[in-house]
Scaffold this motif. Structure first.
Motif, PDB file in Angstrom:
ATOM      1  N   PRO A   1       0.773  -1.211   0.642  1.00 57.08           N
ATOM      2  CA  PRO A   1       0.185  -0.362  -0.087  1.00 57.08           C
ATOM      3  C   PRO A   1       0.530   1.015  -0.076  1.00 57.08           C
ATOM      4  O   PRO A   1       0.802   1.952  -0.016  1.00 57.08           O
ATOM      5  N   HIS A   2       1.972   1.341  -0.305  1.00 59.99           N
ATOM      6  CA  HIS A   2       2.922   2.493   0.468  1.00 59.99           C
ATOM      7  C   HIS A   2       3.552   2.177  -0.896  1.00 59.99           C
ATOM      8  O   HIS A   2       3.641   1.691  -2.398  1.00 59.99           O
ATOM      9  N   VAL A   3       3.547   4.132  -1.578  1.00 56.21           N
ATOM     10  CA  VAL A   3       4.812   4.523  -2.421  1.00 56.21           C
ATOM     11  C   VAL A   3       6.201   4.191  -1.354  1.00 56.21           C
ATOM     12  O   VAL A   3       6.270   4.475  -0.708  1.00 56.21           O
ATOM     13  N   THR A   4       7.389   4.153  -2.315  1.00 52.60           N
ATOM     14  CA  THR A   4       8.302   4.579  -1.823  1.00 52.60           C
ATOM     15  C   THR A   4       9.588   5.103  -2.601  1.00 52.60           C
ATOM     16  O   THR A   4       9.078   5.465  -3.759  1.00 52.60           O
ATOM     17  N   VAL A   5       9.862   6.531  -1.512  1.00 48.70           N
ATOM     18  CA  VAL A   5      10.645   7.641  -2.701  1.00 48.70           C
ATOM     19  C   VAL A   5      12.371   7.022  -2.008  1.00 48.70           C
ATOM     20  O   VAL A   5      12.469   6.840  -0.629  1.00 48.70           O
ATOM     21  N   TYR A   6      13.026   7.504  -2.999  1.00 48.54           N
ATOM     22  CA  TYR A   6      13.950   6.893  -2.878  1.00 48.54           C
ATOM     23  C   TYR A   6      14.869   8.581  -3.149  1.00 48.54           C
ATOM     24  O   TYR A   6      14.480   9.862  -3.750  1.00 48.54           O
ATOM     25  N   SER A   7      16.112   8.769  -2.652  1.00 51.74           N
ATOM     26  CA  SER A   7      16.712  10.082  -2.478  1.00 51.74           C
ATOM     27  C   SER A   7      17.968   9.587  -3.583  1.00 51.74           C
ATOM     28  O   SER A   7      18.704   9.137  -3.193  1.00 51.74           O
ATOM     29  N   PHE A   8      18.104  10.447  -4.652  1.00 48.74           N
ATOM     30  CA  PHE A   8      19.355  10.053  -5.886  1.00 48.74           C
ATOM     31  C   PHE A   8      20.464  10.988  -4.557  1.00 48.74           C
ATOM     32  O   PHE A   8      21.251   9.742  -5.196  1.00 48.74           O
ATOM     33  N   ALA A   9      20.678  11.645  -4.180  1.00 52.09           N
ATOM     34  CA  ALA A   9      21.618  11.908  -3.395  1.00 52.09           C
ATOM     35  C   ALA A   9      21.946  10.551  -2.207  1.00 52.09           C
ATOM     36  O   ALA A   9      22.727  11.023  -2.349  1.00 52.09           O
ATOM     37  N   LYS A  10      20.957  10.601  -1.769  1.00 53.59           N
ATOM     38  CA  LYS A  10      22.038   8.621  -0.873  1.00 53.59           C
ATOM     39  C   LYS A  10      21.646   7.811  -1.401  1.00 53.59           C
ATOM     40  O   LYS A  10      22.825   7.639  -1.257  1.00 53.59           O
ATOM     41  N   ILE A  11      21.600   8.097  -3.463  1.00 54.55           N
ATOM     42  CA  ILE A  11      21.683   6.410  -3.867  1.00 54.55           C
ATOM     43  C   ILE A  11      22.986   7.242  -4.464  1.00 54.55           C
ATOM     44  O   ILE A  11      24.033   5.950  -4.392  1.00 54.55           O
ATOM     45  N   GLN A  12      23.584   7.888  -4.356  1.00 51.22           N
ATOM     46  CA  GLN A  12      24.957   8.729  -4.602  1.00 51.22           C
ATOM     47  C   GLN A  12      25.918   7.719  -3.984  1.00 51.22           C
ATOM     48  O   GLN A  12      26.763   7.344  -4.450  1.00 51.22           O
ATOM     49  N   GLN A  13      25.649   8.498  -2.780  1.00 54.71           N
ATOM     50  CA  GLN A  13      26.620   8.264  -1.452  1.00 54.71           C
ATOM     51  C   GLN A  13      26.764   6.858  -1.291  1.00 54.71           C
ATOM     52  O   GLN A  13      27.877   5.570  -0.839  1.00 54.71           O
ATOM     53  N   ALA A  14      25.560   6.284  -1.529  1.00 53.40           N
ATOM     54  CA  ALA A  14      25.685   4.343  -0.952  1.00 53.40           C
ATOM     55  C   ALA A  14      26.113   3.896  -2.235  1.00 53.40           C
ATOM     56  O   ALA A  14      26.869   2.930  -1.497  1.00 53.40           O
ATOM     57  N   ILE A  15      27.016   4.297  -3.317  1.00 53.35           N
ATOM     58  CA  ILE A  15      27.122   3.504  -4.024  1.00 53.35           C
ATOM     59  C   ILE A  15      28.872   4.172  -4.041  1.00 53.35           C
ATOM     60  O   ILE A  15      29.931   3.148  -3.856  1.00 53.35           O
ATOM     61  N   LYS A  16      29.072   4.733  -3.555  1.00 49.55           N
ATOM     62  CA  LYS A  16      30.437   5.653  -3.456  1.00 49.55           C
ATOM     63  C   LYS A  16      31.138   5.078  -1.843  1.00 49.55           C
ATOM     64  O   LYS A  16      32.215   3.998  -1.869  1.00 49.55           O
ATOM     65  N   ASP A  17      30.012   4.819  -1.008  1.00 53.67           N
ATOM     66  CA  ASP A  17      30.472   3.461   0.397  1.00 53.67           C
ATOM     67  C   ASP A  17      29.955   2.796  -0.199  1.00 53.67           C
ATOM     68  O   ASP A  17      30.740   1.810   0.880  1.00 53.67           O
ATOM     69  N   LYS A  18      30.124   2.197  -1.434  1.00 56.23           N
ATOM     70  CA  LYS A  18      29.551   0.003  -1.211  1.00 56.23           C
ATOM     71  C   LYS A  18      29.224  -0.727  -0.589  1.00 56.23           C
ATOM     72  O   LYS A  18      29.584  -1.049   0.291  1.00 56.23           O
ATOM     73  N   LYS A  19      28.090   0.410  -0.361  1.00 57.81           N
ATOM     74  CA  LYS A  19      27.092  -0.116   0.706  1.00 57.81           C
ATOM     75  C   LYS A  19      26.232  -1.111   0.371  1.00 57.81           C
ATOM     76  O   LYS A  19      25.030  -0.956  -0.253  1.00 57.81           O
ATOM     77  N   SER A  20      26.802  -2.107  -0.391  1.00 55.19           N
ATOM     78  CA  SER A  20      25.489  -2.759  -1.045  1.00 55.19           C
ATOM     79  C   SER A  20      26.061  -4.537  -0.850  1.00 55.19           C
ATOM     80  O   SER A  20      27.637  -4.984   0.093  1.00 55.19           O
ATOM     81  N   THR A  21      25.247  -4.782  -1.264  1.00 57.16           N
ATOM     82  CA  THR A  21      25.376  -6.764  -1.434  1.00 57.16           C
ATOM     83  C   THR A  21      25.414  -7.106  -2.758  1.00 57.16           C
ATOM     84  O   THR A  21      23.667  -6.693  -3.365  1.00 57.16           O
ATOM     85  N   PRO A  22      26.120  -8.142  -2.900  1.00 56.83           N
ATOM     86  CA  PRO A  22      25.846  -9.009  -4.892  1.00 56.83           C
ATOM     87  C   PRO A  22      24.411  -9.402  -4.895  1.00 56.83           C
ATOM     88  O   PRO A  22      24.029 -10.277  -3.533  1.00 56.83           O
ATOM     89  N   ASP A  23      23.465  -9.056  -5.913  1.00 51.87           N
ATOM     90  CA  ASP A  23      22.629  -9.971  -5.563  1.00 51.87           C
ATOM     91  C   ASP A  23      23.284 -11.277  -6.855  1.00 51.87           C
ATOM     92  O   ASP A  23      24.348 -11.583  -6.835  1.00 51.87           O
TER      93      ASP A  23
END
Ligand code: CUK
Ligand code: CUA
Length: 680
Positions: free
Chosen positions: A378-400
């Protein structure tokens, strides 16, 4: 939050009073204030207009049972004869394979534009421009229908510029280019590596690329692999078609695709302004379900809805373009494809978890937020482009499972807004509101954006302000300028899938219902103004542009105009030079059309002759269109003033074939005819 039933009055008697004074409607408003008139939400057939009660507004309204809301709606949409609409909406034609142009707020259908399917009124494909349609055929089968989904108006600096329109064919992964000078399709390209698409066509902010996302996973290049090898051999893809604005055509040689996991890519949207150079898409089958219900496996849709999260795709288009230019691709069926491994290695592709079987992905006007809707959430999810860029930079991810980095959800999420059931698509206005269609609730929710938009709202950020019921089951919604940096907040069109009781039942197949909604006031005020039944195909999406941005020809610039080259055809038939000549093994007919004759009006050939027929409408008067049909030969043209056409056929049947003008152009239109005589 206030839910606004469709039948309530605009709040406050002040407005009603003012309206009544304006129209002298005291009697009507008095009559309609009776609660029985207001509380009954069952639609009653409108009565025929008064014959006995006179022509006064009061009498007409009373006779037709119109409420004050009905009257304001009529006043807001009525467009007197001779006046034009301020907005033009281009809606996809769904199964018709065409595009429809609709004036707003009158909701008058202005024309269809032949695209993927022959269209007889404009002679599209009979046989003129047949080459354009067949250029998009798959390699073995001529395609005679399309499933047009997402029109996109060309943009300059993230605003609609009104020059071109693009549209995809979901059924066959084709993309078409329409020139908005003459509203004609100029090019159709068939995607060489995928067989169907969905996330197209969306354009980058200066229309450098037209984006075409695939949909159902399959082996790329139309090859075969066992469905048991789905994860190994099936793939998704997104294609970036390079647009050459000066030529007005897609430059296939500068276009490329990117291989994606077989996750059922759905819609795509280009970033703009702060997120320019990036592209966002989503997916709905990260389970990689393949069906197999007869073998006891979960049916396709159940298998594809098991996980709580699917993946929004985040693509660095600028970096992908650099890889393409550096030759970091493989060719598949002659088409350059950046392989998934390259995309991962070079940081071209990231994923963001997004809740439950998402559908729409939309970018806020200034490009700083990306809004995704989970159909089963029932939600829309809103992502921040700035936060996406930061997470990419900080390598805050796990592989699929394919190695694509999945960014940390909590690090990139800006907000979640509970909008209601079945959220699909989101649009934005000029007042900092977002609007999301709710398929299951049959409503459109208006909610507030946060961030830089927060100061616009006393309600606070990320809050639903109101919802308006629509009839019924809305898919896309469309606001003028809705996919640009400068949306206009006057109207919203709700493209409803079901119409049920809205219109007289047209047999078991009912039209879709496009509803015009007034969104010009903020807060909880929204009003349904008009229902437009679409009995000619299912529009999925539409884009709406201010009419003053469109500069169409009224007649073609010069006599002998070739609509494909955009200049005078040196071999066009011209007045005073009409003739029939035999050369190069063919009979060449040079014919002009003007009210009310074709010259020559007799054409004699021998059975088996190849006939090359040049015909020019030499009129300079707006709307002096002539048609041209030859009975028995399936030849049917629309020739607008100035236009020259050439068609070729083999006169393989002898006999006497009348030809005639198919547009009622003049008092002697019926006499605008002649004979093709094919001698045995
Ligand atoms: S889709 Cu049809 S309602 Cu093809 Cu954009 Cu969402
Ligand atoms: Cu020309 Cu009718």
């Amino acid at each position: 939050m206030k839910v606004q039933p469709a039948w309530t009055f605009p709040t406050g008697t002040g407005k009603r009073g003012a309206l009544a004074v304006l129209l002298g409607l005291t009697t009507v408003l008095g009559a309609c204030s009776k609660s029985s008139d207001l509380d009954d939400d069952t639609p009653a057939p409108a009565k025929s207009s008064s014959t006995g009660g006179g022509d006064s507004i009061q009498a007409i309204a009373k006779e037709r049972g119109l409420s004050p809301d009905d009257i304001t709606a009529a006043l807001k949409t009525y467009t007197p004869s001779g006046t034009h609409d301020p907005y033009i909406m281009f809606a996809s034609g769904g199964h018709s394979g065409q595009v429809f142009a609709i004036g707003v707020p009158s909701m008058r259908i202005l024309r269809s534009i032949g695209v993927f399917t022959p269209e007889p009124w404009q002679g599209w494909g009979y046989p003129v421009e047949k080459d354009i349609i067949s250029a998009g055929d798959s390699d073995t089968t001529p395609l005679t229908w399309g499933d047009s989904h997402h029109p996109a108006i060309s943009q300059t600096n993230a605003e609609y510029d009104g020059q071109f329109l693009f549209i995809n064919d979901k059924a066959n992964a084709r993309v078409a280019v329409i020139d908005l000078k003459d509203w004609m399709t100029k090019q159709i390209v068939k995607n060489p590596i995928i067989l169907n698409d969905h996330g197209g066509t969306m354009v980058t902010p200066n229309t450098d690329y037209i984006i075409e996302g695939g949909q159902y996973g399959a082996p790329l290049g139309w090859s075969y692999a066992s469905i048991d090898d789905y994860q190994k051999s099936y793939r998704g893809a997104v294609t970036f078609w390079k647009f050459d604005r000066a030529k007005g055509r897609i430059d296939v040689d500068q276009s490329f695709a990117m291989e994606l996991p077989p996750y059922g890519q759905d819609l795509f949207m280009s970033g703009r302004l702060v997120s320019d150079g990036w592209v966002f898409g989503n997916s709905f089958n990260t389970e990689m379900a393949t069906g197999g219900d007869l073998e006891g496996k979960p049916p396709m849709e159940a298998g594809a809805s098991q996980r709580d999260m699917d993946y929004m795709h985040i693509i660095n288009l600028k970096a992908a373009e650099a890889d393409f230019k550096a030759g970091k691709f493989e060719k598949m069926k002659g088409f350059p494809v950046i392989r998934l491994t390259t995309a991962i290695q070079d940081g071209l592709l990231y994923f963001a978890p997004e809740p439950k079987s998402p559908h729409g992905v939309d970018v806020s006007p200034k490009g700083e937020f990306i809004v995704a809707s989970g159909k089963l959430d029932p939600h829309v999810t809103v992502y921040s482009f700035a936060k996406i860029q930061q997470a990419i930079k900080d390598k805050k991810s796990t592989p699929d499972v394919f190695g694509v980095p999945v960014l940390d959800y909590d690090s990139i999420k800006e907000a979640q807004v509970e909008v209601g059931l079945g959220p699909l698509h989101t649009q934005f206005d000029d007042k900092g509101y977002a609007y999301t269609s709710l398929f299951l609730d049959s409503m459109v929710a208006r909610w507030t954006l946060g961030g830089n938009y927060s100061s616009l709202h006393p309600e606070g950020p990320w809050k639903v302000v109101t919802k308006i019921p629509v009839q019924y089951n809305v898919g896309h919604i469309c606001i003028p300028g809705g996919d640009t940096a400068k949306p206009d907040g006057k109207y919203l069109v709700s493209l409803n899938k079901w119409s049920i009781d809205r219109f007289f039942p047209t047999g078991p197949l009912l039209p879709q219902n496009l509803q015009l909604i007034d969104i010009s006031q903020g807060g909880d005020k929204m009003q349904i103004l008009y229902d437009l039944p679409m009995g000619i195909g299912e529009p999925h999406y539409a884009q709406m542009i201010s009419a003053d941005k469109l500069k169409p020809y009224t007649v073609y610039p010069e006599i002998g105009w070739d609509v494909n080259s955009g200049k005078v055809d040196p071999d066009a038939a011209l007045p005073g030079k009409e003739r029939i000549e035999r050369r190069d093994g063919a009979v060449h007919v040079y014919m002009t059309a003007v009210r009310s004759h074709f010259r020559p009006d007799q054409v004699v050939v021998n059975k088996g002759d190849k006939v090359v027929w040049h015909i020019t409408n030499v009129e300079r008067t707006q709307d002096a269109t002539h048609g041209f049909a030859i009975s028995g030969y399936n030849i049917n043209l629309s020739i607008e003033p100035g236009r020259a056409e050439t068609f070729t056929f083999v006169a393989d049947r002898s006999g006497v074939f009348p030809f005639y003008c198919t547009e009622f152009c003049s008092a002697l239109h019926l006499e605008m005819a002649g004979y093709l005589l094919v001698k045995p």
